[in-house]
Scaffold this motif. Structure first.
Motif, PDB file in Angstrom:
ATOM      1  N   ALA A 143      -9.613  -8.065   5.475  1.00 58.36           N
ATOM      2  CA  ALA A 143     -10.477  -7.483   4.446  1.00 58.36           C
ATOM      3  C   ALA A 143     -11.388  -8.542   3.834  1.00 58.36           C
ATOM      4  O   ALA A 143     -12.571  -8.288   3.562  1.00 58.36           O
ATOM      5  CB  ALA A 143      -9.627  -6.818   3.366  1.00 58.36           C
ATOM      6  N   SER A 144     -10.872  -9.749   3.638  1.00 63.20           N
ATOM      7  CA  SER A 144     -11.678 -10.830   3.058  1.00 63.20           C
ATOM      8  C   SER A 144     -12.800 -11.250   3.998  1.00 63.20           C
ATOM      9  O   SER A 144     -13.922 -11.536   3.561  1.00 63.20           O
ATOM     10  CB  SER A 144     -10.793 -12.028   2.734  1.00 63.20           C
ATOM     11  OG  SER A 144      -9.848 -11.708   1.728  1.00 63.20           O
ATOM     12  N   ALA A 145     -12.503 -11.306   5.301  1.00 59.86           N
ATOM     13  CA  ALA A 145     -13.539 -11.676   6.268  1.00 59.86           C
ATOM     14  C   ALA A 145     -14.692 -10.672   6.240  1.00 59.86           C
ATOM     15  O   ALA A 145     -15.873 -11.056   6.252  1.00 59.86           O
ATOM     16  CB  ALA A 145     -12.937 -11.764   7.665  1.00 59.86           C
ATOM     17  N   LEU A 146     -14.353  -9.396   6.203  1.00 66.58           N
ATOM     18  CA  LEU A 146     -15.386  -8.366   6.142  1.00 66.58           C
ATOM     19  C   LEU A 146     -16.175  -8.453   4.827  1.00 66.58           C
ATOM     20  O   LEU A 146     -17.409  -8.375   4.819  1.00 66.58           O
ATOM     21  CB  LEU A 146     -14.754  -6.982   6.286  1.00 66.58           C
ATOM     22  CG  LEU A 146     -14.321  -6.609   7.703  1.00 66.58           C
ATOM     23  CD1 LEU A 146     -13.334  -5.449   7.680  1.00 66.58           C
ATOM     24  CD2 LEU A 146     -15.541  -6.254   8.562  1.00 66.58           C
ATOM     25  N   LEU A 147     -15.458  -8.608   3.717  1.00 66.98           N
ATOM     26  CA  LEU A 147     -16.126  -8.689   2.416  1.00 66.98           C
ATOM     27  C   LEU A 147     -17.078  -9.876   2.365  1.00 66.98           C
ATOM     28  O   LEU A 147     -18.231  -9.743   1.928  1.00 66.98           O
ATOM     29  CB  LEU A 147     -15.081  -8.805   1.308  1.00 66.98           C
ATOM     30  CG  LEU A 147     -15.630  -8.990  -0.115  1.00 66.98           C
ATOM     31  CD1 LEU A 147     -16.376  -7.730  -0.557  1.00 66.98           C
ATOM     32  CD2 LEU A 147     -14.519  -9.318  -1.091  1.00 66.98           C
TER      33      LEU A 147
END
Length: 224
Positions: A143-147
């Motif tokens: 999720a952090s990579a996408l954000l």
């Protein structure tokens, strides 16, 4: 004796937090964060600063509320049956387009990671990452990579749109940059020279979605 300038006609509808936030968004779009003052806001709303303070405690709260309103509109509910990958693409494009239309929200999202506007985006991504079947231990990273990709590329796109002169079109701007890339030293910048034509012809939204798909491919390769 000099005559006084007429005062703005006061609106008949009652002042509300929603009206204040919408007026703040309009000011931010036209004048940026530096142009958002309670005096300018009071002039736009034809009221006094004191009336605004009744609803909003200060500029930080107002910036958060304005950002939250823009983000909430960008995150439209997905139709029933939407697959997680498609839901993530739609969410990402919603934020990308919101940052393009309201360049100031990129700074606000990066500035306040613990506040609700950014959390709305992170929660939306995270729910879809869970739906993809990503193991719990890897969900935060995915999720952090996408954000970070969404905020980074969206913010850079908004900055690029503001970076060229108002009398220069996007195509003219890209032609100029592409030509400069093509003329770089062939030994020091061999790769950059080789993609100069792709820079000139690329579509920002299409490239953005392609990057999302690359990340999703990596995420889904480690599920199951």
């Amino acid at each position: 004796m000099a005559s006084r300038a007429p005062r703005p006609e006061r609106r008949e509808e009652p002042l509300s937090r929603e009206r204040i936030v919408e007026a703040a968004i309009e000011l931010l779009d036209t004048a940026g964060e530096g142009g958002l003052t309670f005096r300018a806001l009071a002039d736009r709303l034809a009221t006094g600063p004191g009336a605004i303070y009744w609803h909003i405690a200060g500029k930080d709260e107002l910036l958060t509320a304005a950002t939250d309103a823009v983000v909430a509109r960008a995150l439209t509910p997905d139709p029933a049956g939407t697959q997680p990958q498609e839901a993530i693409r739609a969410l990402a494009l919603g934020v990308f387009d919101a940052m393009d239309a309201h360049p100031w929200i990129g700074t606000q999202l990066a500035r306040a990671p613990a506040q609700s506007p950014l959390l709305r985006v992170f929660e939306g991504i995270g729910c879809q990452v869970q739906a993809l079947g990503v193991p719990h231990a890897a969900q935060f990273t995915a999720a952090s990579a996408l954000l970070n990709y969404i905020l980074g590329v969206g913010g850079q796109n908004a900055a690029n749109a503001r970076g060229h002169r108002p009398d220069t079109s996007r195509a003219e701007f890209l032609d100029t940059v592409s030509a400069s890339w093509a003329n770089l030293d062939p030994d020091e910048f061999a790769f950059t020279r080789s993609v100069a034509g792709q820079l000139r012809d690329h579509d920002d939204r299409a490239e953005f979605v392609a990057g999302i798909d690359l990340i999703l491919t990596g995420i889904t390769a480690h599920t199951g």
